[in-house]
Write an enzyme that holds these catalytic residues in place. Structure first.
Site, PDB file in Angstrom:
ATOM      1  N   GLU A 180      -6.719   4.814   7.733  1.00 51.94           N
ATOM      2  CA  GLU A 180      -6.388   6.059   7.560  1.00 51.94           C
ATOM      3  C   GLU A 180      -7.851   6.776   6.786  1.00 51.94           C
ATOM      4  OE1 GLU A 180      -2.695   5.384   5.354  1.00 51.94           O
ATOM      5  OE2 GLU A 180      -1.895   4.644   7.139  1.00 51.94           O
ATOM      6  N   SER A 200       3.452  -2.171  10.356  1.00 48.04           N
ATOM      7  CA  SER A 200       4.931  -2.369  10.513  1.00 48.04           C
ATOM      8  C   SER A 200       5.632  -3.779  10.171  1.00 48.04           C
ATOM      9  CB  SER A 200       5.431  -2.066  11.917  1.00 48.04           C
ATOM     10  OG  SER A 200       5.071  -0.756  12.164  1.00 48.04           O
ATOM     11  N   HIS A 258      -9.429   1.229   4.687  1.00 45.71           N
ATOM     12  CA  HIS A 258      -8.162   1.250   5.523  1.00 45.71           C
ATOM     13  C   HIS A 258      -8.047   2.361   6.819  1.00 45.71           C
ATOM     14  CE1 HIS A 258      -3.883   2.540   6.502  1.00 45.71           C
ATOM     15  NE2 HIS A 258      -3.978   1.508   5.856  1.00 45.71           N
ATOM     16  N   GLY A 305       2.553   2.442  10.803  1.00 46.59           N
ATOM     17  CA  GLY A 305       3.657   3.278  10.693  1.00 46.59           C
ATOM     18  C   GLY A 305       4.065   3.665  11.955  1.00 46.59           C
ATOM     19  N   GLY A 360       2.881  -1.029   4.064  1.00 47.93           N
ATOM     20  CA  GLY A 360       2.997   0.455   4.055  1.00 47.93           C
ATOM     21  C   GLY A 360       4.208   0.684   3.447  1.00 47.93           C
ATOM     22  N   GLY A 361       5.022   1.258   4.635  1.00 47.40           N
ATOM     23  CA  GLY A 361       6.646   1.763   4.263  1.00 47.40           C
ATOM     24  C   GLY A 361       7.374   1.105   3.799  1.00 47.40           C
ATOM     25  N   ASN A 387       0.981  -1.152   0.011  1.00 42.50           N
ATOM     26  CA  ASN A 387       0.067  -0.077  -0.177  1.00 42.50           C
ATOM     27  C   ASN A 387       1.139   1.068  -0.138  1.00 42.50           C
ATOM     28  OD1 ASN A 387      -1.758   2.201   0.408  1.00 42.50           O
ATOM     29  ND2 ASN A 387      -2.343   1.379   2.519  1.00 42.50           N
ATOM     30  N   TRP A 388       1.162   1.865  -1.098  1.00 43.88           N
ATOM     31  CA  TRP A 388       1.898   2.859  -1.407  1.00 43.88           C
ATOM     32  C   TRP A 388       1.519   4.238  -0.592  1.00 43.88           C
ATOM     33  CZ3 TRP A 388       4.119   3.015  -6.942  1.00 43.88           C
ATOM     34  CH2 TRP A 388       4.924   1.907  -7.194  1.00 43.88           C
ATOM     35  N   LYS A 389       0.181   4.159  -0.136  1.00 44.05           N
ATOM     36  CA  LYS A 389      -0.393   5.389   0.245  1.00 44.05           C
ATOM     37  C   LYS A 389      -0.321   6.624  -0.544  1.00 44.05           C
ATOM     38  CE  LYS A 389      -0.287   3.188   4.614  1.00 44.05           C
ATOM     39  NZ  LYS A 389      -0.063   3.184   6.177  1.00 44.05           N
ATOM     40  N   GLU A 432      -5.431  -4.924  10.260  1.00 47.97           N
ATOM     41  CA  GLU A 432      -4.514  -3.885  10.554  1.00 47.97           C
ATOM     42  C   GLU A 432      -4.513  -3.185  11.747  1.00 47.97           C
ATOM     43  OE1 GLU A 432      -2.350  -2.738   6.691  1.00 47.97           O
ATOM     44  OE2 GLU A 432      -3.925  -1.293   7.031  1.00 47.97           O
TER      45      GLU A 432
END
Ligand code: 13P
Length: 251
Positions: free
Chosen positions: A97, A213, A95, A173, A234-235, A10-12, A167
């Site tokens: 976010e 993470s 998600h 994150g 993510g990251g 997930n590149w956000k 999640e």
């Protein structure tokens, strides 16, 4: 049981189209031998360039949200049909976010899931508790509730196009990963929720990912758990070598 590992990035809100193509080009050779499904969920504006860049590779492309209406006066939104028409196969829905910053509720998540399925997309449905909820001892209730509401009106047949990502919000994150046991417990709980809504066979065939993470160092232990069928990353998905290491751990 027919489930296969699915590793999704997930590149956000990261990468311009040119940067996205560069990242895909770096990633392609690193994941070419994957024994799991590999997905990159990219910003809307990157989709055409990324679809072109992944041609001939095993990388599949997803979006990070879609609206529930086919068209209309919904400034700033993108419909599931628009995504499908581009050639997108997957869409992340719900998600944390989106829930936290953009007013997404269990009810709107359900509407978006419905629209995505109607358009022929496969959904990566995100559920997960806040730290406060974990401390209050209601993780199971929260995750079961989010799963049940999101899947209202989803048929048994359509469950083959639902992936669920557990999640925990406190792990996203933050560098604070759930322990492998915590991740497995909740993924198993989600699976039993699906069994109660449908049946055991559908529950056994549903891919349930862990996200929060996940990285090159902890992926193998998380993925070795009986009910963890993949990761939503993510990251680490923005770093080709790290993402490829997670993909390699999914076997
Ligand atoms: P991080 O891997 O950066 O914690 O993000 C997880 C996530 O939100 C994936 O959807």
């Amino acid at each position: 049981m027919s489930r296969k590992y699915v590793i999704a990035g997930n590149w956000k809100m990261n990468k311009t189209p040119a940067e996205a193509v560069e990242l895909i080009n770096q990633l392609k050779p690193l994941v070419a031998g994957a024994s799991c499904d590999v997905i990159t969920a990219v910003p809307f504006v990157d989709i055409p360039a990324v679809l072109e860049a992944v041609k001939g590779s095993n990388i599949k492309v997803g979006a990070q949200n879609c609206h529930w209406e086919k068209s209309g006066a919904f400034t700033g939104e993108v419909s599931a049909e628009m995504l499908k028409s581009l050639g997108v196969e997957y869409v992340i829905i719900g998600h944390s976010e989106r829930r936290q910053y953009f007013g997404e509720t269990d009810v709107t998540v359900n509407k978006r899931v419905r629209a995505a399925l109607d358009a022929g997309l496969t959904v990566i449905l995100c559920v997960g508790e806040y730290l406060e909820q974990r401390e209050q001892g209601v993780t199971s209730e929260i995750c079961a509730m989010q799963t049940k509401i999101a899947l209202q009106g989803v048929s048994a047949e359509e469950m083959s196009r639902i992936i669920i990502a557990y999640e925990p919000v406190w792990a996203i994150g933050t560098g604070k990963t759930a322990t492998a046991q915590q991740a497995n417990e909740v993924c198993a709980l989600i699976r039993s929720t699906i069994a109660s809504l449908y049946n055991q066979e559908i529950a056994d065939n549903t891919v349930i990912q862990y996200g929060g993470s996940m990285n090159a160092a902890n992926a193998a232990e998380l993925l070795a758990q009986s009910d963890v069928d993949g990761g939503l990353i993510g990251g680490a998905s923005l770093k080709p070598a790290d993402f490829a290491a997670i993909v390699a751990a999914a076997k």
